[in-house]
Write a protein that holds these residues in place. Sequence first.
Motif, short mmCIF file in Angstrom:
data_model
loop_
_atom_site.label_atom_id
_atom_site.label_comp_id
_atom_site.label_asym_id
_atom_site.label_seq_id
_atom_site.Cartn_x
_atom_site.Cartn_y
_atom_site.Cartn_z
N ARG A 55 11.14 -14.24 -57.19
CA ARG A 55 10.05 -13.41 -57.70
C ARG A 55 10.57 -12.09 -58.27
NH1 ARG A 55 9.29 -12.80 -51.91
NH2 ARG A 55 9.54 -10.64 -51.24
N TYR A 111 4.46 -16.15 -56.51
CA TYR A 111 4.99 -14.92 -55.91
C TYR A 111 5.47 -13.93 -56.98
CZ TYR A 111 4.41 -16.16 -51.03
OH TYR A 111 3.86 -16.46 -49.81
N ASP A 154 5.68 -21.92 -55.60
CA ASP A 154 5.67 -20.55 -55.09
C ASP A 154 6.40 -19.57 -55.99
OD1 ASP A 154 8.02 -21.87 -54.49
OD2 ASP A 154 8.27 -20.92 -52.54
N GLU A 192 8.79 -15.98 -46.35
CA GLU A 192 7.46 -15.41 -46.50
C GLU A 192 6.61 -15.68 -45.26
OE1 GLU A 192 9.02 -17.18 -49.06
OE2 GLU A 192 9.61 -15.18 -49.70
#
Lengths: 381, 322
Positions: free
Chosen positions: A136, A62, A58, A105
């Motif tokens: 991110r 992201y 991720d 998220e």
Amino acid sequence: MTSADRTLRGGIFRDRARGCLLGLAAGDALGAPAENLSPAEIRRRWGRLTEIEGGGTDDTEYAIFAASLLVDHGHGLTSALVAAAYRERIVPLAEGPMRGAGFSELGTVQALRRGLEPPLTGLVHQHGWSDGLAMRAAPYGIFCPGDPGEAARLVEEDGRVSQSGEGILGGRAVAGAVAAAMTGAPPPDVVEAALAVLPADSWTARNIVRIRDVIGAAAGRESGGEAVSREMRGEAVGGDAGAGASGLVEALHEAVVVKHYPWTDVAPEAVALALAAYLAGGGEVEASVTFGVSLGRDADTIGAIAGAIAGAGQGERGVPGRWAARIGPVTGKCLPAVAGRHVLDVADELAAALDHAHRPQDGTAAALDDARRPQDGTAAD
Amino acid sequence: MSGDRITGAFIGLAVGDAAGWPASRHRAALHAPWSRRLHRELDVFAEEHRVTTLPVPFALNQPVGPLAVGPSDDAEWLAWTVLGLDRPRAEAFRSLAGRTDIRARVSVATALDNLARGLEPPASGHDNPHHFDDAAAIRAVAFGALGRDPREDAQVTNSGDGVLGALAVAAAVAEAVATGSPARMVGAALDVLPEETAIGHNARLALKVARAAGDPFGAVPALDAALLDHVYSYGVGAAQTVPVALALAEVAQGSLGRAVPAAACLAALADSAPALTGALTGACGGYGAIPEGWRAAAGTLAGCCLPELTGLDLMDLTEGLS
């Protein structure tokens, strides 16, 4: 600024942007199999984990999503625009299993489905302090080279959608660090830049000060230098890979790891460990990332953050070629909306957007004149 | 009358604590560790064999008493708070640091670590992954019932919504003890919960959906749909449990016997929402309104979190307070 200066500047930033996102993707992929393992277990399995085994997670996907927000909206990005992007590009595809996405998220997706708007979307779920923003945050630093304050302001616009409190501060720290690293600043200055965009009375700032003290003490004991030695980082020395690092690893864990909580994605912890790895590695991508991953806990995110900051400082050539060769387009397994994107293309887009961007609030008349010249809009394409 | 309502708040909390399914899990901590290991193995067996006959806490070659209906973690931490109410709060908690025989929420366990490494309140409660949980809200029942400010206590272990939850519970219990009015109790809680916080938003939302349902048991699915965080792994968030307790207490018009069973039906919140609901309704209706069978079952502590409290009678503890 002359157009020659602009081209030179653009070339440097493009190279650093590529190094940053390549470093992020490499750290994510290298750390993925070590996530949630103890440092001792990591040493037992790999000695030193130096070779990428599979894909990223991720963190990379992201970050690509965040970069696309910047490309679309630049310095005008707001939390409302980020929430709209979630509703358009993430929520409709979140029906099936969302592998690898974090609590923050998924909690945000649930909040958006309930009709909430930021900042409540980041407040009502219980994981607002996760490292989901920090993982991110690098693109915001790329987009604001030399301006950690603006990078932190922008990442907070994103962060208010999915995080709260220390989760937002973790994002600010990483964005600020990358913004400083984009100028080639030495690692201690980069860490100072991260601290400068945080309230001193915060968990994240306290943890960064703690790890800086630990690294400083280790380096001071050794040589008085800024980074610690290969032995201290646990790199292979005479076939005894990893053994030398256990003291430093233990000291870092003792300084910032939360003992009585089973989830490892606590932003103040992951960000501090990533900055520790970056300092210990002297800002070199491979040294920083492999040491970061050896710390365990949220190893993929620690590796990704350390790789992003170090990569921003060193540029694309700072990332080992054998790692770069393993980074392909992302699969979209965590975030279907970004499937097929390659971090190097994303870095180029960010660099191009950076070249076009100007901030009305701080632009001098000359810079504004420059930016308004029609040929500027096409010259960099 | 207010003395009866003070007792009602304490015993009401213990009744709610006992009514939630997690109580028997907590009380099973009194058994030998191997029996809980066996429980975990039975869980694996059920998963692998796809049998829907789920294992429950059991007492093979162990005393059965701990598995009878009775109070658990929340009642014990409330009693601990009452016993040390006059001590500076950080000092009271610091005296627990390093002990290996106690059980506590993540927020409290982390705060004890923080205190041990020299981090003082409010950082001890802030630099804490569960700063938002309701550990302080449970303890705030004592502060509210006795008309004291819960903030110094709450900040040792919690921050943000965790401290706001404690302020709200203390305000609500104080108002209920003074007036017995569920409506005024809820008003007092809302006064200290800013709308822009998660707990403030959720409190108003919970009241809205519960009022629309018109009945505590009838409100359970609506509260679940509007409020519960089905994503996260622990159910003790103050921003969920305190709003649910306020809403159920109000829509039950202060009746413990109507509100607590509904709170116990929200399985994810059943560790502490019933306890908070019991404290609020117990404070409204007083000790006399608590069903007699529950008074007897909930009055004696098991020592499953704080061994020194084993056998303590909550009535003895509350006598003299009012």
